[in-house]
Write a protein that holds these residues in place. Structure first.
Motif, PDB file in Angstrom:
ATOM      1  N   PRO A  27       0.836  -1.207   0.000  1.00 38.17           N
ATOM      2  CA  PRO A  27       0.000   0.000   0.000  1.00 38.17           C
ATOM      3  C   PRO A  27       0.869   1.254   0.000  1.00 38.17           C
ATOM      4  O   PRO A  27       1.921   1.296   0.635  1.00 38.17           O
ATOM      5  N   LEU A  28       0.428   2.273  -0.739  1.00 46.07           N
ATOM      6  CA  LEU A  28       1.167   3.529  -0.769  1.00 46.07           C
ATOM      7  C   LEU A  28       1.203   4.152   0.618  1.00 46.07           C
ATOM      8  O   LEU A  28       2.200   4.737   1.034  1.00 46.07           O
ATOM      9  N   GLN A  29       0.085   4.039   1.308  1.00 44.00           N
ATOM     10  CA  GLN A  29       0.006   4.577   2.661  1.00 44.00           C
ATOM     11  C   GLN A  29      -0.952   3.707   3.469  1.00 44.00           C
ATOM     12  O   GLN A  29      -2.165   3.819   3.324  1.00 44.00           O
ATOM     13  N   PRO A  30      -0.429   2.826   4.320  1.00 40.97           N
ATOM     14  CA  PRO A  30      -1.302   1.946   5.113  1.00 40.97           C
ATOM     15  C   PRO A  30      -2.298   2.753   5.943  1.00 40.97           C
ATOM     16  O   PRO A  30      -1.959   3.797   6.492  1.00 40.97           O
ATOM     17  N   LYS A  31      -3.526   2.241   6.019  1.00 40.81           N
ATOM     18  CA  LYS A  31      -4.583   2.890   6.778  1.00 40.81           C
ATOM     19  C   LYS A  31      -4.939   2.058   8.007  1.00 40.81           C
ATOM     20  O   LYS A  31      -4.643   0.866   8.086  1.00 40.81           O
ATOM     21  N   LYS A  32      -5.585   2.700   8.950  1.00 39.04           N
ATOM     22  CA  LYS A  32      -6.080   2.015  10.140  1.00 39.04           C
ATOM     23  C   LYS A  32      -7.550   1.662   9.894  1.00 39.04           C
ATOM     24  O   LYS A  32      -8.379   2.552   9.703  1.00 39.04           O
ATOM     25  N   VAL A  33      -7.853   0.370   9.894  1.00 40.68           N
ATOM     26  CA  VAL A  33      -9.195  -0.111   9.567  1.00 40.68           C
ATOM     27  C   VAL A  33      -9.861  -0.674  10.824  1.00 40.68           C
ATOM     28  O   VAL A  33      -9.364  -1.624  11.437  1.00 40.68           O
ATOM     29  N   GLY A  34     -10.971  -0.083  11.216  1.00 39.96           N
ATOM     30  CA  GLY A  34     -11.738  -0.584  12.353  1.00 39.96           C
ATOM     31  C   GLY A  34     -12.628  -1.737  11.909  1.00 39.96           C
ATOM     32  O   GLY A  34     -13.360  -1.612  10.923  1.00 39.96           O
ATOM     33  N   ILE A  35     -12.558  -2.849  12.624  1.00 40.03           N
ATOM     34  CA  ILE A  35     -13.350  -4.030  12.270  1.00 40.03           C
ATOM     35  C   ILE A  35     -14.249  -4.399  13.451  1.00 40.03           C
ATOM     36  O   ILE A  35     -13.763  -4.789  14.515  1.00 40.03           O
ATOM     37  N   VAL A  36     -15.549  -4.267  13.260  1.00 38.87           N
ATOM     38  CA  VAL A  36     -16.522  -4.710  14.258  1.00 38.87           C
ATOM     39  C   VAL A  36     -16.983  -6.097  13.839  1.00 38.87           C
ATOM     40  O   VAL A  36     -17.616  -6.267  12.801  1.00 38.87           O
ATOM     41  N   MET A  37     -16.649  -7.097  14.645  1.00 40.37           N
ATOM     42  CA  MET A  37     -16.927  -8.481  14.276  1.00 40.37           C
ATOM     43  C   MET A  37     -18.249  -8.973  14.844  1.00 40.37           C
ATOM     44  O   MET A  37     -18.643  -8.595  15.941  1.00 40.37           O
ATOM     45  N   ALA A  38     -18.894  -9.840  14.087  1.00 42.12           N
ATOM     46  CA  ALA A  38     -20.092 -10.526  14.574  1.00 42.12           C
ATOM     47  C   ALA A  38     -19.661 -11.743  15.379  1.00 42.12           C
ATOM     48  O   ALA A  38     -18.479 -12.090  15.427  1.00 42.12           O
ATOM     49  N   GLY A  39     -20.617 -12.423  16.006  1.00 41.87           N
ATOM     50  CA  GLY A  39     -20.295 -13.590  16.814  1.00 41.87           C
ATOM     51  C   GLY A  39     -21.312 -14.701  16.671  1.00 41.87           C
ATOM     52  O   GLY A  39     -21.461 -15.525  17.561  1.00 41.87           O
ATOM     53  N   ASN A  40     -21.996 -14.731  15.520  1.00 42.47           N
ATOM     54  CA  ASN A  40     -23.038 -15.746  15.346  1.00 42.47           C
ATOM     55  C   ASN A  40     -22.471 -17.141  15.121  1.00 42.47           C
ATOM     56  O   ASN A  40     -23.056 -18.134  15.545  1.00 42.47           O
ATOM     57  N   ILE A  41     -21.313 -17.240  14.425  1.00 47.15           N
ATOM     58  CA  ILE A  41     -20.654 -18.530  14.261  1.00 47.15           C
ATOM     59  C   ILE A  41     -19.164 -18.347  14.555  1.00 47.15           C
ATOM     60  O   ILE A  41     -18.653 -17.220  14.504  1.00 47.15           O
ATOM     61  N   PRO A  42     -18.448 -19.405  14.857  1.00 49.73           N
ATOM     62  CA  PRO A  42     -17.040 -19.264  15.243  1.00 49.73           C
ATOM     63  C   PRO A  42     -16.187 -18.623  14.148  1.00 49.73           C
ATOM     64  O   PRO A  42     -16.235 -19.012  12.986  1.00 49.73           O
ATOM     65  N   LEU A  43     -15.416 -17.598  14.549  1.00 48.09           N
ATOM     66  CA  LEU A  43     -14.445 -16.923  13.673  1.00 48.09           C
ATOM     67  C   LEU A  43     -15.071 -16.350  12.405  1.00 48.09           C
ATOM     68  O   LEU A  43     -14.429 -16.274  11.365  1.00 48.09           O
ATOM     69  N   VAL A  44     -16.298 -15.905  12.507  1.00 41.00           N
ATOM     70  CA  VAL A  44     -16.974 -15.350  11.335  1.00 41.00           C
ATOM     71  C   VAL A  44     -16.299 -14.066  10.854  1.00 41.00           C
ATOM     72  O   VAL A  44     -16.411 -13.695   9.686  1.00 41.00           O
ATOM     73  N   GLY A  45     -15.555 -13.389  11.738  1.00 41.73           N
ATOM     74  CA  GLY A  45     -14.885 -12.146  11.339  1.00 41.73           C
ATOM     75  C   GLY A  45     -13.461 -12.343  10.844  1.00 41.73           C
ATOM     76  O   GLY A  45     -12.782 -11.362  10.508  1.00 41.73           O
ATOM     77  N   PHE A  46     -13.010 -13.596  10.758  1.00 36.09           N
ATOM     78  CA  PHE A  46     -11.606 -13.835  10.393  1.00 36.09           C
ATOM     79  C   PHE A  46     -11.281 -13.353   8.986  1.00 36.09           C
ATOM     80  O   PHE A  46     -10.182 -12.842   8.723  1.00 36.09           O
ATOM     81  N   HIS A  47     -12.198 -13.523   8.055  1.00 37.37           N
ATOM     82  CA  HIS A  47     -11.930 -13.139   6.656  1.00 37.37           C
ATOM     83  C   HIS A  47     -11.603 -11.656   6.544  1.00 37.37           C
ATOM     84  O   HIS A  47     -10.685 -11.267   5.813  1.00 37.37           O
ATOM     85  N   ASP A  48     -12.318 -10.810   7.272  1.00 38.24           N
ATOM     86  CA  ASP A  48     -12.031  -9.369   7.266  1.00 38.24           C
ATOM     87  C   ASP A  48     -10.640  -9.099   7.813  1.00 38.24           C
ATOM     88  O   ASP A  48      -9.891  -8.267   7.285  1.00 38.24           O
ATOM     89  N   LEU A  49     -10.290  -9.782   8.888  1.00 37.79           N
ATOM     90  CA  LEU A  49      -8.976  -9.629   9.504  1.00 37.79           C
ATOM     91  C   LEU A  49      -7.876 -10.043   8.529  1.00 37.79           C
ATOM     92  O   LEU A  49      -6.875  -9.337   8.350  1.00 37.79           O
ATOM     93  N   MET A  50      -8.064 -11.179   7.883  1.00 39.60           N
ATOM     94  CA  MET A  50      -7.088 -11.699   6.926  1.00 39.60           C
ATOM     95  C   MET A  50      -6.897 -10.736   5.753  1.00 39.60           C
ATOM     96  O   MET A  50      -5.756 -10.438   5.353  1.00 39.60           O
TER      97      MET A  50
END
Length: 332
Positions: free
Chosen positions: A72-95
């Protein structure tokens, strides 16, 4: 960290997740203790899919090549609000955030905190250079962009707080299946996986089926008995008993086996332990109708998502059809 280092870190994490690492096994046991919906069978199901579909060399390199990911030309800070309906459902966003070179500020769901926080800790241990890339925080202030997943109600608040920043905001979604009546028992058994896995709590779970008028429901319910053991889990059984009582009190027709209530209903959403159905006569018109319904995550059928594959999304299957990688790349 450069792109190669970030990719290698994710591959190493995948190896750990597939292992019998004592700390990882303890984290999974803790997740079950804290959230009874996260039974070991379904935690392992989610983990195995992440390892096989997301964290292999082939999958990660394919994603990098498809989007021509560079530094990235300039890395950004990305806020990720994860759900919790199934295990690790927010992992894809993190990855995706790590792979595109941005910094993730993460608010895990209280329902899925044990697994998420353990993996973030391990990422930092596997490569100390990754420490600045991950921050777990209750308050996501000062971010350049946001990815927030929640209910229709919470999305209203997300829209209010994050509207002036680049954002992805996800609402309630569910999945449906279209049957012809000619399905084999093997296909129906695979459909049972789409309905029952994760107790039906995921957006890729089938909560409604569309069937022709002459459909054999008895055969369907018999095949679905493979999941009757889910009633051994009290939270699921309580839902089954509650919704059965509601149907009886309202004199509403239903069919059932020991673990599922089959109800004719126009809604694509159904409560836990219930599967809605609706008759159709023309597949082409139904296909267009489903295409125009924003509440649907995926359609399981003979010519769409295969029976039994709803809970096996590939690395390029994006929630709500919004391309997360494209969004992240646009930030820099």
């Amino acid at each position: 960290m450069n792109l190669q280092e970030r990719k290698d870190l994710l591959i190493r994490l995948g190896s750990l997740m597939a292992s019998d690492d004592e700390g990882w096994q303890n984290a999974k046991r803790k997740a079950t203790a804290e959230n009874p919906w996260f039974i070991p069978e379904f935690i392992n199901l989610s983990v195995n899919n992440i390892v096989e579909q997301f964290l292999s060399e082939e999958a990660l390199q394919g994603l990098i090549g498809r989007y021509k990911i560079t530094e990235p030309l300039q890395p950004k800070k990305v806020g990720i609000v994860m759900a919790g309906n199934i295990p690790l459902v927010g992992f894809h966003d993190l990855m995706c955030t790590l792979l595109t070179g941005h910094y993730a500020m993460i608010k895990p769901s209280s329902k899925d905190e044990a697994l998420v926080t353990f993996l973030i800790k391990k990422l930092k241990e596997l490569n100390p250079d990754a420490i600045p890339y991950f921050t777990v925080s209750e308050m996501l202030k000062g971010c350049d962009a946001y990815i927030a997943t929640g209910s229709n109600n919470s999305s209203t608040y997300f829209q209010y707080y994050f509207s002036k920043y680049p954002h992805i905001i996800r609402k309630n979604r569910t999945s449906v299946a279209v049957l012809t009546g000619n399905e084999t028992d093997v296909e129906l058994a695979a459909l049972a996986d789409d309905v029952y896995q994760f107790f039906g709590l995921g957006c890729r779970n089938v909560t409604k089926i569309f069937v022709p008028r002459n459909f054999n429901f008895e055969r369907l319910l018999t095949v679905f008995e493979k999941y009757d053991y889910l009633t051994d889990y009290q939270k699921y059984k309580n839902n089954y008993d509650y919704h059965l009582a509601i149907l009886l009190l309202n004199h509403k027709p239903y069919m059932s086996n020991e673990s599922l209530l089959l109800v004719e209903d126009s809604s694509v959403f159904s409560p836990i332990s219930q599967l809605n159905y609706e008759y159709y006569s023309d597949w082409e018109s139904l296909k267009q109708r489903l295409k125009d319904t924003e509440q649907i995550q995926c359609v399981v059928s003979k010519d769409s998502v295969a029976f039994g594959a709803a809970q096996q999304p590939s690395i390029c299957d994006f929630a709500d059809g919004v391309d997360t990688v494209e969004f992240l790349l646009s930030l820099s």
